[in-house]
Design a protein around this motif. Sequence first.
Motif, mmCIF file in Angstrom:
data_model
loop_
_atom_site.group_PDB
_atom_site.id
_atom_site.type_symbol
_atom_site.label_atom_id
_atom_site.label_comp_id
_atom_site.label_asym_id
_atom_site.label_seq_id
_atom_site.Cartn_x
_atom_site.Cartn_y
_atom_site.Cartn_z
ATOM 1 N N UNK A 186 0.824 -1.213 0.000
ATOM 2 C CA UNK A 186 0.000 0.000 0.000
ATOM 3 C C UNK A 186 0.854 1.257 0.000
ATOM 4 N N UNK A 187 1.980 1.200 0.685
ATOM 5 C CA UNK A 187 2.896 2.346 0.671
ATOM 6 C C UNK A 187 3.409 2.607 -0.740
ATOM 7 N N UNK A 188 3.779 1.553 -1.458
ATOM 8 C CA UNK A 188 4.268 1.719 -2.830
ATOM 9 C C UNK A 188 3.158 2.225 -3.753
ATOM 10 N N UNK A 189 1.941 1.778 -3.532
ATOM 11 C CA UNK A 189 0.827 2.217 -4.385
ATOM 12 C C UNK A 189 0.518 3.700 -4.210
ATOM 13 N N UNK A 190 0.858 4.246 -3.056
ATOM 14 C CA UNK A 190 0.620 5.677 -2.839
ATOM 15 C C UNK A 190 1.657 6.550 -3.537
ATOM 16 N N UNK A 191 2.743 5.941 -4.008
ATOM 17 C CA UNK A 191 3.820 6.710 -4.622
ATOM 18 C C UNK A 191 3.515 7.013 -6.081
ATOM 19 N N UNK A 192 4.016 8.152 -6.553
ATOM 20 C CA UNK A 192 3.958 8.477 -7.974
ATOM 21 C C UNK A 192 5.020 7.643 -8.688
ATOM 22 N N UNK A 193 4.649 6.816 -9.682
ATOM 23 C CA UNK A 193 5.617 5.903 -10.302
ATOM 24 C C UNK A 193 6.846 6.603 -10.870
ATOM 25 N N UNK A 194 6.657 7.752 -11.503
ATOM 26 C CA UNK A 194 7.788 8.450 -12.102
ATOM 27 C C UNK A 194 8.772 8.919 -11.020
ATOM 28 N N UNK A 195 8.244 9.471 -9.952
ATOM 29 C CA UNK A 195 9.115 9.916 -8.860
ATOM 30 C C UNK A 195 9.756 8.719 -8.149
ATOM 31 N N UNK A 196 9.007 7.620 -8.023
ATOM 32 C CA UNK A 196 9.546 6.433 -7.374
ATOM 33 C C UNK A 196 10.739 5.885 -8.149
ATOM 34 N N UNK A 197 10.594 5.766 -9.462
ATOM 35 C CA UNK A 197 11.710 5.299 -10.282
ATOM 36 C C UNK A 197 12.901 6.238 -10.165
ATOM 37 N N UNK A 198 12.632 7.533 -10.113
ATOM 38 C CA UNK A 198 13.715 8.522 -10.029
ATOM 39 C C UNK A 198 14.502 8.380 -8.732
ATOM 40 N N UNK A 199 13.799 8.158 -7.604
ATOM 41 C CA UNK A 199 14.543 8.063 -6.342
ATOM 42 C C UNK A 199 15.300 6.744 -6.248
ATOM 43 N N UNK A 200 14.780 5.684 -6.867
ATOM 44 C CA UNK A 200 15.550 4.442 -6.919
ATOM 45 C C UNK A 200 16.851 4.664 -7.692
ATOM 46 N N UNK A 201 16.768 5.365 -8.817
ATOM 47 C CA UNK A 201 17.987 5.649 -9.584
ATOM 48 C C UNK A 201 18.918 6.555 -8.791
ATOM 49 N N UNK A 202 18.346 7.498 -8.066
ATOM 50 C CA UNK A 202 19.173 8.351 -7.230
ATOM 51 C C UNK A 202 19.938 7.557 -6.190
#
Length: 273
Positions: A186-202
Motif C-alpha cells: 500500500x505504501x508503494x501504491x501511494x507513490x507516484x511511479x515516475x518519482x519512485x523510479x527517479x529516487x531508486x535511480x538516485x
Amino acid sequence: MITTVRIRGIDLAYEDVGPTEDGALDGTPLVWGHGLSRSVAEDNEFPMIDWQRIRRTRRVVRFDARGHGESGPLATPDDGAWDRLALDEVGLIETLGLADVVLGGASMGTATALHAALNLGDRVRAMVLTIPPTAWDTRRDQAQLYEAMADMVDTGGVETLIEASAAVPPPDPFVEVDNFRELRAESLRRADPQRLAAVFRGASHADLPDADAVATIAAPTLILAWSGDPGHPVSTAEALADLLPNATMQVASTLGELLAWTDAVEAFLAKLG
C-alpha cells in the motif's frame, strides 16, 4: 503541519514541532530524515519512533527529502546521492537558524545525517542513526538492485515491483506483523511511479562518506539496527560503531525490541540536555 521553504532550487517540505510539554527545557533540536521512497507522511503511518513522546521535551524537525513526499523533484539521478541530499538538510538547518543540532534518520536518512555531520562539524551535538543501509563494499550490488527496480517501475508500473518483491522476507522484527507485505504494498501504491523510479535511480548513485571521514565525527551516537534485512545489514551498523569514536549500538530482532527504540532514543537524548 507540513510547510515548505525554498532550498537549493526546490520547495523542501518539513514539519517543525515541539517541545509540547509545559516547562520543557530548550534542548538541542533533533533534525530527522526518512528512508528511501518514504516521507514524513508515510513514516506517520508506521513509525519506528513515537514522535509524540520525543516532541514532549524536544523540538523535532522532520523533512521530506528531495524527490520524496511534498518536496520538489530530483532533476538528475545524481541529485539523489546522499551527499547532495545532505546539502538540502544543511540548508534547512541554516534557514531555520538552528545553531546546534542532533542529527538523525532511518536508512537514507541515516546516510544523509552522516554527510550533513561532516558539513556541520562541532555544531552536531549528537546523532541517532537507525537501520544504516548497505555501504562501501556492500553498496555495489544494492545499487544495481535499485537500478533494476527503477527499470521495473518504468516498464511495468508499481504493481510489477510489488509482485516481484512479494517473496522477499521482511526484516526480523516484522515477521510477527501478519499484514507487513500488505502495508509495504500500500505504501508503494501511494507513490507516484515516475518519482519512485527517479529516487531508486538516485539511490544507485549514493554511498556513505569514506570510512576515514566517518571516524572524524566525535559526536555521541546511538545506532539502532535490525536483523534479517540485506538492504540494511547489521554489518554496516557494526562498522559504524567501530568507526565512530563515541557510539553505542542496539540490534532489534523482535517486534518488542523494535518498539523499545523510543525508550532508547528518549534515554539517549535526556543525557544531552
